[in-house]
Design a protein around this motif. Structure first.
Motif, PDB file in Angstrom:
ATOM      1  N   GLN A 153       0.814  -1.218   0.000  1.00 34.68           N
ATOM      2  CA  GLN A 153       0.000   0.000   0.000  1.00 34.68           C
ATOM      3  C   GLN A 153       0.845   1.266   0.000  1.00 34.68           C
ATOM      4  O   GLN A 153       0.398   2.303  -0.460  1.00 34.68           O
TER       5      GLN A 153
ATOM      6  N   ALA B 132      -6.121  -3.721  -5.222  1.00 42.03           N
ATOM      7  CA  ALA B 132      -6.491  -2.635  -4.305  1.00 42.03           C
ATOM      8  C   ALA B 132      -5.292  -2.237  -3.436  1.00 42.03           C
ATOM      9  O   ALA B 132      -5.056  -1.048  -3.200  1.00 42.03           O
TER      10      ALA B 132
ATOM     11  N   LYS C 156      -4.716   1.056  -1.084  1.00 48.49           N
ATOM     12  CA  LYS C 156      -5.904   0.938  -0.232  1.00 48.49           C
ATOM     13  C   LYS C 156      -5.640   0.020   0.963  1.00 48.49           C
ATOM     14  O   LYS C 156      -5.019  -1.043   0.820  1.00 48.49           O
TER      15      LYS C 156
ATOM     16  N   THR D 185     -10.633  -0.648   3.640  1.00 43.87           N
ATOM     17  CA  THR D 185     -11.186  -0.056   2.419  1.00 43.87           C
ATOM     18  C   THR D 185     -11.382  -1.137   1.357  1.00 43.87           C
ATOM     19  O   THR D 185     -12.393  -1.168   0.664  1.00 43.87           O
ATOM     20  N   THR D 186     -10.392  -2.025   1.243  1.00 46.40           N
ATOM     21  CA  THR D 186     -10.472  -3.102   0.253  1.00 46.40           C
ATOM     22  C   THR D 186     -11.672  -3.999   0.542  1.00 46.40           C
ATOM     23  O   THR D 186     -12.437  -4.342  -0.354  1.00 46.40           O
TER      24      THR D 186
ATOM     25  N   ARG E 171     -15.060  -1.709   0.012  1.00 45.07           N
ATOM     26  CA  ARG E 171     -15.375  -1.125  -1.304  1.00 45.07           C
ATOM     27  C   ARG E 171     -15.154  -2.097  -2.461  1.00 45.07           C
ATOM     28  O   ARG E 171     -15.699  -1.901  -3.539  1.00 45.07           O
TER      29      ARG E 171
END
Lengths: 270, 225
Positions: free
Chosen positions: A78, B124, B129, B133-134, B137
């Protein structure tokens, strides 16, 4: 500048092997990874992205350590500013083309403008309201590329992005990829099996086999298809032709011709 | 119509709704962990979750009845420290329902997570993310059929619950008497018309739920493809 030395145990068809690759990439370089399946290409790409943990080594990107076994540093995927294009595209089925891009660009300044520009650049504006399932393979691939660029990465990683596409689509996308690479000043690592694609796009190619680097260097342009003339000796019952080539060699080929006729054969090197 | 028809029906629907809502909240993280775990203990956890599928409801009810009573340490803790006397109460049959219907929620959700390509999650992550959130969403919107399946099966299964509720809750009108127990009770006293009122309602509700499920699944499949 990207430098790394990464190792990871591989389970190949030929038994356990160790993937062991040390390389450095100049900023703006487009590097192709090539080699038979099981060579460790995807594993290497995934280790760069942080999707697979290496067993040992280090990875330094523009002076920042993303991974270092010795000092136990690990930057999760991320937090790595990169774009990744998956072999199966991995578009989010619940979102339209535009929503896929919006989701990627979220939280950045000028996100809306970036998305608009990318849709335009990859000729997706007309398709923006469609969902991925309603797109062709080539269109999905363009969305995947646009989405990977929407979070403004400096490093772009592509896992055989064009392998499933027909030749004309593939050639158009190669062009788009080349343009994007230059325009966004990316450093790009591309997995590809296609010598023509590598010759067209890559500055350097790394050939991997069973986890080891076999060759690093400039891409070799594939030889143009050669032709040879031969005479039809016999039309076989299965429809194939027995041909005599210059020098007396006899071969069996597919084709339609009359007995005794001289025809041109094209030779494909595989 | 039986005198406490509406009261019993309200209680039945309240039990099914609360069970479904709570199991959605509890079942999601459990299914997520089970779907992604590579632990050697995973088969053990899966067996525990699936146990209510194969155990007679009276066995579950019996052990819960014991656990909630003041003859066990857990029961004494619940009663003395938390003031929770679960036997013969609505919260008691709710806990029983949660245990009894757990596999009906967790199994569809776990299958839903496992059917999603791993690359969706990874894509994602490479877009920066977080896990939350993954999940919220990307993963959940793409497993709507599994969510719906889990919720509907749990709801319908709780409507038809008998043995567990009877063991823990008994048959107290307005407190623990649900429709399936009322049917049994009416038949015992030869009130076939009254039993029929409950049975017909359960049949109609169950059928309507299933029609709704298949109708929505079809619509959702058309929508995603």
């Amino acid at each position: 500048m990207i430098e790394f030395h990464l190792t990871k145990a591989l389970h190949t068809a030929a038994g356990p092997r160790t993937l062991d690759v040390a390389l450095s990439l100049a900023p703006g370089e487009l590097l192709a990874l090539s080699g038979p399946s099981g060579a460790g290409k995807t594993t290497l790409l995934r280790m760069l992205a942080g999707l697979t943990r290496p067993d040992a080594g280090f990875l330094r990107v523009e002076g920042q350590l993303w991974y270092d076994h010795a000092s136990r540093q690990w930057l999760p995927p991320q937090r790595r500013p990169l774009g990744f294009v998956f072999q199966d595209y991995a578009l989010f089925p619940n979102m339209t083309v535009r929503e896929n891009l919006n989701f990627a660009a979220e939280g950045q300044s000028g996100a809306k403008q970036t998305v608009g520009e990318l849709l335009e650049l990859l000729e997706l504006t007309e398709l923006a309201a469609r969902r991925p399932a309603a797109l062709s393979g080539g269109q999905q691939q363009r969305v995947a590329l646009a989405r990977a660029l929407a979070c403004r990465p400096r490093l772009l990683l592509l896992d055989e992005p064009l392998s499933a596409l027909d030749l004309p689509t593939r050639q158009r996308l190669q062009q788009a990829l080349g343009e994007v690479h230059r325009q966004f000043k990316l450093t790009t690592v591309l997995i590809s099996h296609d010598p023509a694609e590598i010759a067209r796009l890559a500055d350097r190619v790394v050939e991997l086999d069973l986890g080891q680097v076999r060759r690093v260097g400039p891409p070799v342009a594939p030889a143009a298809p050669a032709t040879v003339r031969g005479r039809v000796l016999a039309v076989l019952p299965n429809g194939r032709l027995r041909m005599q080539l210059p020098g007396g060699t006899e071969v069996e080929v597919n084709g339609v011709a009359q007995l005794g006729e001289e025809i041109e054969l094209s030779v494909v090197y595989q | 119509m039986p005198p406490d028809y509406w009261q019993t029906l309200r209680l039945t629907l309240a039990l099914a709704s609360c069970t479904t809502a709570l199991l959605l909240v509890l079942g999601l993280p459990l299914a997520y962990v089970l779907a992604h775990s590579r632990s050697r203990l995973r088969p053990l956890a899966e067996a525990v979750v699936s146990l209510p599928l194969v155990l007679p409801p009276t066995v579950i009810g019996f052990y819960l009845l014991l656990a909630f009573s003041d003859s066990t340490a857990l029961g004494r803790f619940l009663i003395e420290k938390l003031g929770l006397s679960l036997n013969f109460s609505f919260p008691g049959i709710l806990v029983g329902s949660l245990v009894y219907s757990l596999p009906f929620m967790v199994q569809p959700l776990q299958a839903g997570f496992q059917q999603l390509p791993r690359s969706l999650t990874e894509a994602a992550y490479t877009l920066g993310k977080s896990r939350g959130t993954t999940l919220w969403r990307v993963l959940l919107p793409n497993m709507k059929p599994a969510l719906l399946n889990g919720a509907v099966l749990t709801f319908a299964h709780t409507l038809g619950e008998f043995g567990v509720v009877l063991m823990i809750g008994g048959n107290l009108p307005g407190r623990t008497r649900v429709a399936s127990i009322a049917i049994y009770d009416e038949v015992q006293s030869l009130q076939y018309d009254q039993a029929n009122a409950y049975a017909g309602t359960l049949l109609a509700v169950a059928f309507a739920i299933l029609v709704g499920l298949y109708w929505f699944s079809k619509k959702d499949a058309a929508h995603l493809s």
